[in-house]
Design a protein around this motif. Structure first.
Motif, PDB file in Angstrom:
ATOM      1  N   THR A  68       0.840  -1.192   0.000  1.00  0.00           N
ATOM      2  CA  THR A  68       0.000   0.000   0.000  1.00  0.00           C
ATOM      3  C   THR A  68       0.879   1.248   0.000  1.00  0.00           C
ATOM      4  OG1 THR A  68      -0.070   0.018   2.419  1.00  0.00           O
ATOM      5  CG2 THR A  68      -1.799  -1.220   1.277  1.00  0.00           C
ATOM      6  N   PHE A  69       0.237   2.405  -0.034  1.00  0.00           N
ATOM      7  CA  PHE A  69       0.962   3.672  -0.005  1.00  0.00           C
ATOM      8  C   PHE A  69       1.819   3.775   1.254  1.00  0.00           C
ATOM      9  CE2 PHE A  69       1.210   8.129   1.342  1.00  0.00           C
ATOM     10  CZ  PHE A  69       1.778   8.715   0.218  1.00  0.00           C
ATOM     11  N   THR A  70       1.252   3.383   2.397  1.00  0.00           N
ATOM     12  CA  THR A  70       1.985   3.460   3.668  1.00  0.00           C
ATOM     13  C   THR A  70       3.172   2.507   3.689  1.00  0.00           C
ATOM     14  OG1 THR A  70      -0.009   4.134   4.874  1.00  0.00           O
ATOM     15  CG2 THR A  70       1.777   3.184   6.163  1.00  0.00           C
ATOM     16  N   VAL A  71       2.978   1.295   3.204  1.00  0.00           N
ATOM     17  CA  VAL A  71       4.066   0.315   3.185  1.00  0.00           C
ATOM     18  C   VAL A  71       5.219   0.802   2.319  1.00  0.00           C
ATOM     19  CG1 VAL A  71       4.712  -2.026   2.492  1.00  0.00           C
ATOM     20  CG2 VAL A  71       2.558  -1.645   3.702  1.00  0.00           C
ATOM     21  N   ILE A  72       4.892   1.417   1.183  1.00  0.00           N
ATOM     22  CA  ILE A  72       5.936   1.970   0.309  1.00  0.00           C
ATOM     23  C   ILE A  72       6.709   3.070   1.029  1.00  0.00           C
ATOM     24  CG2 ILE A  72       6.349   3.274  -1.818  1.00  0.00           C
ATOM     25  CD1 ILE A  72       3.923   1.780  -3.010  1.00  0.00           C
ATOM     26  N   LYS A  73       6.000   3.936   1.749  1.00  0.00           N
ATOM     27  CA  LYS A  73       6.652   5.008   2.503  1.00  0.00           C
ATOM     28  C   LYS A  73       7.521   4.440   3.619  1.00  0.00           C
ATOM     29  CE  LYS A  73       5.179   8.527   0.238  1.00  0.00           C
ATOM     30  NZ  LYS A  73       6.151   9.308  -0.558  1.00  0.00           N
ATOM     31  N   ILE A  74       7.060   3.379   4.257  1.00  0.00           N
ATOM     32  CA  ILE A  74       7.842   2.757   5.324  1.00  0.00           C
ATOM     33  C   ILE A  74       9.149   2.184   4.770  1.00  0.00           C
ATOM     34  CG2 ILE A  74       7.904   0.780   6.906  1.00  0.00           C
ATOM     35  CD1 ILE A  74       4.978   1.319   7.519  1.00  0.00           C
ATOM     36  N   ILE A 115       9.058   0.807  13.365  1.00  0.00           N
ATOM     37  CA  ILE A 115       8.633   0.138  12.137  1.00  0.00           C
ATOM     38  C   ILE A 115       8.161  -1.282  12.419  1.00  0.00           C
ATOM     39  CG2 ILE A 115       9.330  -0.538   9.821  1.00  0.00           C
ATOM     40  CD1 ILE A 115       9.243   2.512  10.352  1.00  0.00           C
ATOM     41  N   GLY A 116       8.968  -2.030  13.190  1.00  0.00           N
ATOM     42  CA  GLY A 116       8.563  -3.398  13.543  1.00  0.00           C
ATOM     43  C   GLY A 116       7.275  -3.422  14.336  1.00  0.00           C
ATOM     44  N   GLY A 117       7.135  -2.448  15.275  1.00  0.00           N
ATOM     45  CA  GLY A 117       5.908  -2.373  16.060  1.00  0.00           C
ATOM     46  C   GLY A 117       4.679  -2.142  15.211  1.00  0.00           C
ATOM     47  N   PHE A 121       1.588  -4.852  15.269  1.00  0.00           N
ATOM     48  CA  PHE A 121       0.260  -4.399  15.671  1.00  0.00           C
ATOM     49  C   PHE A 121      -0.738  -4.659  14.544  1.00  0.00           C
ATOM     50  CE2 PHE A 121       2.362  -1.130  18.616  1.00  0.00           C
ATOM     51  CZ  PHE A 121       2.283  -1.994  19.691  1.00  0.00           C
ATOM     52  N   PHE A 122      -0.315  -4.383  13.325  1.00  0.00           N
ATOM     53  CA  PHE A 122      -1.170  -4.614  12.163  1.00  0.00           C
ATOM     54  C   PHE A 122      -1.571  -6.080  12.062  1.00  0.00           C
ATOM     55  CE2 PHE A 122      -1.335  -5.853   7.630  1.00  0.00           C
ATOM     56  CZ  PHE A 122      -2.472  -5.161   7.249  1.00  0.00           C
ATOM     57  N   ILE A 407       2.748   3.335  16.452  1.00  0.00           N
ATOM     58  CA  ILE A 407       1.297   3.461  16.568  1.00  0.00           C
ATOM     59  C   ILE A 407       0.741   4.258  15.383  1.00  0.00           C
ATOM     60  CG2 ILE A 407      -0.539   4.522  17.946  1.00  0.00           C
ATOM     61  CD1 ILE A 407       1.117   3.782  20.436  1.00  0.00           C
ATOM     62  N   PHE A 408       1.443   5.310  14.993  1.00  0.00           N
ATOM     63  CA  PHE A 408       1.021   6.141  13.861  1.00  0.00           C
ATOM     64  C   PHE A 408       0.864   5.303  12.596  1.00  0.00           C
ATOM     65  CE2 PHE A 408       1.927   8.819  10.205  1.00  0.00           C
ATOM     66  CZ  PHE A 408       1.180   9.956  10.437  1.00  0.00           C
ATOM     67  N   TYR A 409       1.894   4.525  12.259  1.00  0.00           N
ATOM     68  CA  TYR A 409       1.846   3.741  11.029  1.00  0.00           C
ATOM     69  C   TYR A 409       0.923   2.525  11.157  1.00  0.00           C
ATOM     70  CZ  TYR A 409       5.272   6.412   8.407  1.00  0.00           C
ATOM     71  OH  TYR A 409       5.902   7.406   7.688  1.00  0.00           O
ATOM     72  N   ALA A 410       0.772   1.981  12.348  1.00  0.00           N
ATOM     73  CA  ALA A 410      -0.171   0.876  12.534  1.00  0.00           C
ATOM     74  C   ALA A 410      -1.595   1.333  12.226  1.00  0.00           C
ATOM     75  CB  ALA A 410      -0.080   0.346  13.968  1.00  0.00           C
ATOM     76  N   MET A 411      -1.954   2.521  12.694  1.00  0.00           N
ATOM     77  CA  MET A 411      -3.277   3.068  12.397  1.00  0.00           C
ATOM     78  C   MET A 411      -3.480   3.218  10.895  1.00  0.00           C
ATOM     79  SD  MET A 411      -3.700   6.097  15.238  1.00  0.00           S
ATOM     80  CE  MET A 411      -3.871   5.764  16.993  1.00  0.00           C
ATOM     81  N   LEU A 412      -2.479   3.766  10.214  1.00  0.00           N
ATOM     82  CA  LEU A 412      -2.593   3.972   8.772  1.00  0.00           C
ATOM     83  C   LEU A 412      -2.719   2.654   8.019  1.00  0.00           C
ATOM     84  CD1 LEU A 412       0.035   6.810   8.193  1.00  0.00           C
ATOM     85  CD2 LEU A 412      -2.436   6.994   7.884  1.00  0.00           C
ATOM     86  N   MET A 413      -1.919   1.663   8.392  1.00  0.00           N
ATOM     87  CA  MET A 413      -1.949   0.372   7.705  1.00  0.00           C
ATOM     88  C   MET A 413      -3.297  -0.319   7.890  1.00  0.00           C
ATOM     89  SD  MET A 413       1.912  -0.882   8.630  1.00  0.00           S
ATOM     90  CE  MET A 413       1.732  -2.541   7.934  1.00  0.00           C
ATOM     91  N   MET A 414      -3.840  -0.260   9.105  1.00  0.00           N
ATOM     92  CA  MET A 414      -5.145  -0.879   9.358  1.00  0.00           C
ATOM     93  C   MET A 414      -6.248  -0.171   8.581  1.00  0.00           C
ATOM     94  SD  MET A 414      -4.933  -1.603  13.457  1.00  0.00           S
ATOM     95  CE  MET A 414      -3.495  -2.403  14.158  1.00  0.00           C
TER      96      MET A 414
END
Length: 444
Positions: A68-74, A115-117, A121-122, A407-414
């Protein structure tokens, strides 16, 4: 029929137990503490992190992450951290390791817990709604403990005895100075651990049907956060503005929210008129009063970022490329001590030019992630999180501690995952309707 009802009840109990376990794991992850009977490595953050990892692995025999867009940014963010790690290693080779906290360790912490977190969480939580409820639950539990500690100081002393001697000494010293403490949660640094729970509370007010319960819990978090630190008051005001702005797109929700705000303020006024709360709120707003009367000439505000005894390296040819440490003494004898703000710490570690580039990259990626969100209510929640990351970094070395970015990126990925599922389900439903109407023709 009876068996079906029993199975349904049992299923609900299992879901509640799992949610309670995940809530407690998030509590341990956010509010790092160590019971006295555990060895030095037995910190709640480590235990909770690896427990969540095990749940994620056991619950997902086949792990598949959609690009996804978030995964690419990560992925781009990981690459940039690799560049920073190489640069930090170069500094160590040039001037030596030193005796302070190396920035390399924070890069590792960022990648593992941040990043791992986000990924564990996802994988661990079923959906964004469950994650937000557990996150709010963990922070709400801390808020309850803070209020209990205020009302029953003897109870807090008993709880303190469960933890290591250092924590007891620090809590006692802070309480003597008028600070309110929780479990692994004190002052602005403690509130910054609570702030993601406020974001989760705002999200649930927007999306969950139990409005009165959700708005009441959110206001309770606002109040306890304000009691804990002045930073909490700033976030409470901003959170309230975000809440009203997000609710403004729904006239009924806005009306209920405004009535709730008015009722909460009226209730707080009544409580303050009955009970003397000046000792609680006086410390919180004392510096605001000094700012209005003495301005920035007040000793605290004149040295806000530095602190009264802070040591910050001056900009010179010895520091322009960084000294490799965020606190302590570098390999070439330059010291940085007593500094809380993340911007100053990173300036010392990698030098002013690269510090500016690093924060520009980080904040641009965070901003883009929020800007791309189409769901306006969820976007409001993530605007709060973005505000939290930017302002929190001024108070503490927040981003590179890992938990906030995770937590920020977990929210976006979900959110992206749910959006993709809903889009796919919608496309399948549309295809079904078209087939029924004979508008889709298959050629054999």
């Amino acid at each position: 029929m009876a068996d079906s009802g029993y199975g349904c009840s049992r299923r609900k109990i299992e879901i509640k137990i799992k949610s309670a376990v995940k809530t407690m794991l998030l509590f341990g992850y956010l509010f790092n503490f160590r019971p006295y009977f555990l060895p030095g490595w037995g910190q709640s953050k480590l235990i909770s992190f690896f427990a969540v990892m095990m749940l994620a692995v056991l619950g997902n025999p086949v792990i598949k992450i959609t690009k996804t867009f978030t995964v690419i940014k990560i992925k781009k963010l990981i690459f940039y951290q690799a560049v920073l790690a190489a640069y930090s290693f170069f500094i160590i080779l040039r001037i030596g390791l030193g005796t302070g906290d190396s920035f390399l360790t924070y890069i590792v912490r960022f990648c593992v817990f941040g990043i791992g977190g986000a990924f564990i969480f996802f994988l661990c939580f079923q959906d964004l709604n469950e994650f937000m409820k557990c996150l709010r639950g963990a922070v709400f539990l801390q808020a309850v403990m803070i209020v209990l500690f205020i009302l029953f100081p003897a109870f807090q002393l008993k709880i303190d005895e469960l933890f290591v001697t250092v924590a007891n000494t620090e809590n006692a010293a802070l309480r003597a100075r008028g600070y309110i403490t929780g479990i692994g949660c004190t002052a602005s640094a403690g509130f910054l651990k609570m702030a993601p729970g406020i974001a989760a509370g705002i999200y649930l007010v927007f999306t969950d049907c139990h409005f009165i319960k959700n708005i009441s819990m959110l206001f309770f978090l606002f109040i306890t956060g304000t009691l804990l630190a002045r930073t909490g008051f700033v976030f409470a005001v901003f959170g309230l503005l975000i809440l009203l702005y997000g609710a403004g797109r729904n006239r009924m929700l806005l009306k209920k929210t405004m009535l709730s705000v008015a009722a909460a303020l009226a209730l707080l006024a009544v409580i303050c008129s009955i009970f003397d709360l000046s000792s609680l709120f006086g410390r919180v707003f004392s510096r605001l009063e000094r700012l209005l009367t003495e301005g920035f000439n007040d000793p605290f505000f004149s040295s806000y970022q530095r602190g009264s005894s802070a040591v910050i390296p001056e900009l010179s040819w010895d520091t322009i490329m960084g000294i490799g440490v965020v606190s302590g003494c570098s390999g070439n004898g330059i010291r940085i001590e007593g500094v809380d703000g993340g911007y100053l710490r990173l300036y010392a570690a990698i030098g002013l030019p690269l510090m500016i580039v690093t924060y520009a990259v980080l904040l641009w990626m965070l901003f883009l992630s929020v800007w791309k969100i189409k769901d306006k209510k969820f976007q409001c929640v993530m605007i709060f999180m973005l505000f939290y990351m930017v302002l929190g970094e001024m108070k503490e070395f927040l981003i590179y501690t890992g938990f906030a970015i995770g937590i920020f990126y977990a929210m976006l990925m979900m959110h992206e995952s749910e959006k993709a599922e809903n889009t796919g389900a919608g496309c399948l439903a549309m295809q079904g309707e078209l087939k029924e109407e004979g508008l889709i023709i298959h050629y054999d």
